[in-house]
Design a protein around this motif. Sequence first.
Motif, PDB file in Angstrom:
ATOM      1  N   GLY A   1       0.983  -1.206  -0.311  1.00 14.45           N
ATOM      2  CA  GLY A   1      -0.154   0.141   0.202  1.00 14.45           C
ATOM      3  C   GLY A   1       0.982   1.381   0.117  1.00 14.45           C
ATOM      4  N   PHE A   2       2.348   1.289  -0.354  1.00 15.67           N
ATOM      5  CA  PHE A   2       3.327   1.991  -0.398  1.00 15.67           C
ATOM      6  C   PHE A   2       3.108   3.005  -1.865  1.00 15.67           C
ATOM      7  N   ASP A   3       3.095   4.506  -1.952  1.00 17.52           N
ATOM      8  CA  ASP A   3       3.376   4.420  -2.979  1.00 17.52           C
ATOM      9  C   ASP A   3       4.960   4.561  -3.442  1.00 17.52           C
ATOM     10  N   TYR A   4       4.693   4.936  -4.256  1.00 18.13           N
ATOM     11  CA  TYR A   4       6.409   4.713  -4.862  1.00 18.13           C
ATOM     12  C   TYR A   4       6.727   5.876  -5.390  1.00 18.13           C
ATOM     13  N   GLU A   5       7.674   6.142  -5.444  1.00 17.24           N
ATOM     14  CA  GLU A   5       8.307   7.093  -6.534  1.00 17.24           C
ATOM     15  C   GLU A   5       9.892   7.129  -6.461  1.00 17.24           C
ATOM     16  N   GLU A   6      10.146   7.353  -8.403  1.00 14.50           N
ATOM     17  CA  GLU A   6      11.301   6.939  -8.041  1.00 14.50           C
ATOM     18  C   GLU A   6      12.267   7.899  -8.954  1.00 14.50           C
ATOM     19  N   LYS A   7      12.495   8.892  -9.109  1.00 13.53           N
ATOM     20  CA  LYS A   7      13.845  10.086  -9.559  1.00 13.53           C
ATOM     21  C   LYS A   7      14.566  10.181  -9.883  1.00 13.53           C
ATOM     22  N   ILE A   8      15.747   9.536 -11.322  1.00 10.33           N
ATOM     23  CA  ILE A   8      16.334   9.240 -11.556  1.00 10.33           C
ATOM     24  C   ILE A   8      16.624  10.473 -12.628  1.00 10.33           C
ATOM     25  N   ALA A   9      17.622  11.109 -11.750  1.00 13.93           N
ATOM     26  CA  ALA A   9      18.679  12.321 -13.347  1.00 13.93           C
ATOM     27  C   ALA A   9      19.331  11.750 -14.973  1.00 13.93           C
ATOM     28  N   ASP A  10      19.182  12.344 -15.942  1.00 12.33           N
ATOM     29  CA  ASP A  10      20.023  11.761 -16.704  1.00 12.33           C
ATOM     30  C   ASP A  10      21.743  12.007 -16.203  1.00 12.33           C
ATOM     31  N   ASP A  11      22.438  12.919 -15.608  1.00 15.86           N
ATOM     32  CA  ASP A  11      23.544  13.328 -15.832  1.00 15.86           C
ATOM     33  C   ASP A  11      24.469  13.152 -15.149  1.00 15.86           C
ATOM     34  N   VAL A  12      23.393  11.506 -14.378  1.00 15.77           N
ATOM     35  CA  VAL A  12      24.425  11.138 -12.823  1.00 15.77           C
ATOM     36  C   VAL A  12      25.933   9.916 -13.900  1.00 15.77           C
ATOM     37  N   PRO A  13      27.116  10.097 -13.738  1.00 15.96           N
ATOM     38  CA  PRO A  13      28.026   9.814 -14.307  1.00 15.96           C
ATOM     39  C   PRO A  13      28.347   7.923 -13.735  1.00 15.96           C
ATOM     40  N   PRO A  14      28.658   7.376 -14.649  1.00 17.77           N
ATOM     41  CA  PRO A  14      29.253   5.860 -14.511  1.00 17.77           C
ATOM     42  C   PRO A  14      30.071   5.682 -13.239  1.00 17.77           C
ATOM     43  N   LEU A  15      30.083   4.921 -12.066  1.00 17.70           N
ATOM     44  CA  LEU A  15      31.125   5.198 -10.861  1.00 17.70           C
ATOM     45  C   LEU A  15      31.397   3.988 -10.621  1.00 17.70           C
ATOM     46  N   ARG A  16      32.533   3.697 -10.453  1.00 17.77           N
ATOM     47  CA  ARG A  16      32.860   2.653 -10.430  1.00 17.77           C
ATOM     48  C   ARG A  16      32.495   1.749  -8.837  1.00 17.77           C
ATOM     49  N   VAL A  17      31.372   1.133  -8.800  1.00 20.37           N
ATOM     50  CA  VAL A  17      31.369   0.012  -7.087  1.00 20.37           C
ATOM     51  C   VAL A  17      31.289  -1.306  -7.259  1.00 20.37           C
ATOM     52  N   ASP A  18      30.778  -1.548  -6.541  1.00 25.22           N
ATOM     53  CA  ASP A  18      31.086  -3.082  -6.442  1.00 25.22           C
ATOM     54  C   ASP A  18      28.556  -3.476  -6.031  1.00 25.22           C
ATOM     55  N   ARG A  19      28.589  -4.282  -7.775  1.00 24.93           N
ATOM     56  CA  ARG A  19      27.103  -3.509  -7.984  1.00 24.93           C
ATOM     57  C   ARG A  19      26.451  -4.170  -7.014  1.00 24.93           C
ATOM     58  N   GLU A  20      26.823  -5.612  -6.751  1.00 29.37           N
ATOM     59  CA  GLU A  20      26.390  -6.417  -5.107  1.00 29.37           C
ATOM     60  C   GLU A  20      25.890  -5.357  -4.048  1.00 29.37           C
ATOM     61  N   ALA A  21      27.332  -4.885  -3.347  1.00 23.28           N
ATOM     62  CA  ALA A  21      27.105  -4.274  -2.315  1.00 23.28           C
ATOM     63  C   ALA A  21      26.150  -2.963  -2.533  1.00 23.28           C
ATOM     64  N   MET A  22      26.361  -2.803  -2.687  1.00 24.41           N
ATOM     65  CA  MET A  22      25.337  -1.303  -3.688  1.00 24.41           C
ATOM     66  C   MET A  22      23.924  -1.327  -3.677  1.00 24.41           C
ATOM     67  N   ALA A  23      23.680  -2.723  -4.323  1.00 21.91           N
ATOM     68  CA  ALA A  23      22.212  -2.845  -4.232  1.00 21.91           C
ATOM     69  C   ALA A  23      22.124  -3.182  -2.762  1.00 21.91           C
ATOM     70  N   ARG A  24      22.624  -3.588  -2.439  1.00 18.98           N
ATOM     71  CA  ARG A  24      22.394  -4.358  -1.095  1.00 18.98           C
ATOM     72  C   ARG A  24      22.031  -3.268   0.237  1.00 18.98           C
ATOM     73  N   SER A  25      22.966  -2.660  -0.388  1.00 17.26           N
ATOM     74  CA  SER A  25      23.156  -0.811   0.437  1.00 17.26           C
ATOM     75  C   SER A  25      21.565  -0.599   0.389  1.00 17.26           C
ATOM     76  N   LEU A  26      21.352  -0.620  -0.942  1.00 19.40           N
ATOM     77  CA  LEU A  26      19.702  -0.212  -1.267  1.00 19.40           C
ATOM     78  C   LEU A  26      18.792  -0.343  -0.687  1.00 19.40           C
ATOM     79  N   LEU A  27      18.622  -1.711  -0.437  1.00 14.99           N
ATOM     80  CA  LEU A  27      17.807  -2.789  -0.582  1.00 14.99           C
ATOM     81  C   LEU A  27      17.494  -2.562   1.209  1.00 14.99           C
ATOM     82  N   ASN A  28      18.569  -2.246   1.588  1.00 17.12           N
ATOM     83  CA  ASN A  28      18.205  -2.363   2.983  1.00 17.12           C
ATOM     84  C   ASN A  28      18.161  -0.918   3.425  1.00 17.12           C
ATOM     85  N   LEU A  29      18.037   0.541   2.604  1.00 21.99           N
ATOM     86  CA  LEU A  29      17.151   1.396   2.778  1.00 21.99           C
ATOM     87  C   LEU A  29      16.263   1.764   2.819  1.00 21.99           C
ATOM     88  N   VAL A  30      15.762   0.905   1.617  1.00 14.74           N
ATOM     89  CA  VAL A  30      14.366   0.516   1.105  1.00 14.74           C
ATOM     90  C   VAL A  30      13.420   0.296   1.939  1.00 14.74           C
TER      91      VAL A  30
END
Length: 557
Positions: free
Chosen positions: A420-449
């Motif tokens: 029952g949540f309103d979900y809003e996603e705002k992703i800007a176009d000018d975000v440059p690519p970064l060197r990250v650990d995909r899995e670790a970053m995804a896990r961080s985002l999932l933890n916050l959500v």
Amino acid sequence: MKPKRRWNERTRLILTLEFAVVLPAAALVILNVWHLNQIRRDRAVEAAIQRDFTQVLHISEKQINHKVFALADDVRNEFPTSGEACAYNLDRILSSYPYLAHVFFYNPDKGFVARSQPFRMKQDAAFRNEAAELAKMGEGWLSVDHKDVAEKIIYLEKKGVPPYYSYPYWVPRGETKAYQALVMFVKKDKSGDEPSIGGMVFDADYLQKRFFPDVLESVVSRNLAEGPSDHQAVMMIHAKGESYPLVASEGWDGGPPEVERNMEAAFPGLTLAIKLKGTTLEALGQRFVRTSFMILAALSLLLAGGIVLTYRSVSKEMALARLKSDFVSNVSHELRTPLSLIRLYAETLEMGRLTSPEKYQEYYRIMRKESERLTALINNILDFSRIEAGRKEYDFRETDLRELVRNTLDSYRYQIEQHGFDYEEKIADDVPPLRVDREAMARSLLNLVNNALKYSQDRKYIGVNLYRDNGSVKLEVVDHGIGIPQQEQCKVFDKFYRVGDPLVHNTKGSGLGLALVRYIVQAHGGVVSVESTPGQGSKFTIALPVSSGLSRAASAQ
Ligand code: ADP
């Protein structure tokens, strides 16, 4: 990335104890012992200096006596016998020894003769008065006391000491008085005759301007040349009962003397005094005590600081232990719940009792969701323990964060909306690519959500924003949930920490999610922060540096 060895809390506590408490305490004990010894030694040194000074004065007096009596010996040897004691002979002595102001001779049969320096008698009226005074006083005194005086001198001779009887003879000089030494001796003529008494008065100017200064310099250089260079000893001579110096050695700087000695033998009425230049023994002692107390105070402060530090470390350790035990019960609860749900639904399916295909679908979905939750929890715990042990390895690759965020949340969006949540996603176009650990970053985002989902009540809203902000890329997760009190906001990133709110306690959790997020973000050279108002909602922001993130990631590979 090379596994890093990390100090655990216990090592830190032991080190804190050692450096902040044990070391200062040991230093304090050692210093106290040293201090006591030093005080004892200092007292001994003080006493030794006093003894030394007494000794120096004793020797100096002997040397002064020796000098003055050598002068007196010369005069005595030339003194006439009673038959020859006339003005002429006495004047001859005065002219040979200009340091004498007056000479006199007393014989019980022939009476008293006194002469004074002729050249001064001509020029100086005061001196003439002085001479008249002396003649009057001398005659009166010796005619009564000559036997006594002679006996005293003969007694001295028998004892082997210089046979002179000295008397302080102060004379007026303008407003003040000047010291003259009146020295008497026995002059024997023929055996059996009553002894005659000869006398000389050492001139005040000579004593004060020549004799005493010379003699002081010579005794100082002979007796005190080896003293401590920083505090040289200095000497002076003053009238008995007065503190003002009559004559002082070079460097005399006033102040009370340490040791004094009356010069009774040759210069009665005068006192020889000695002290340290620039200081006193008491001041030296006090300075030492002051420094010692300052060191003691500094060490005590250090110790007090150490105790406070240790107390804080111990309290932190205790709090951590409490959190760990909470964590164990939370985690076991969290593991057991999905497992029992999966078992329950699997058993129901196995029995084949379900009637409609929708029911089957629903059971499958619940089992998938619960196993996903289980996997997420286990992944969190495994990741966390790897990071804690310094064994976590990151696989940094150049990544399009926009795509990473979209893909991660795509599979989640359904679940979010289902709740029952309103979900809003705002992703800007000018975000440059970064060197990250995909899995670790995804896990961080999932933890916050996931937290946004867990800690929201009536106002169900989740916003995810990704944009570039100057030198960094920011990923925000916003909710309108229960919020976090101001004083708890810095603690929620600590491991095992959970806000002490009944609402939080009714929600499943291990207290590991945000700690993990912080570890991961820090490994990427970024920071994670929170802005929150209780009852209004929270905003968690991950900020990753654009340039340094790249270089850090590259170097970590
Ligand atoms: P947990 O497993 O307890 O969720 P986390 O480390 O993820 O552990 O979070 C730590 C604590 O921070 C939580 O117990 C909760 O009290 C608080 N918290 C985290 N996210 C939020 C949020 N979005 N809103 C309110 N409180 C939050």
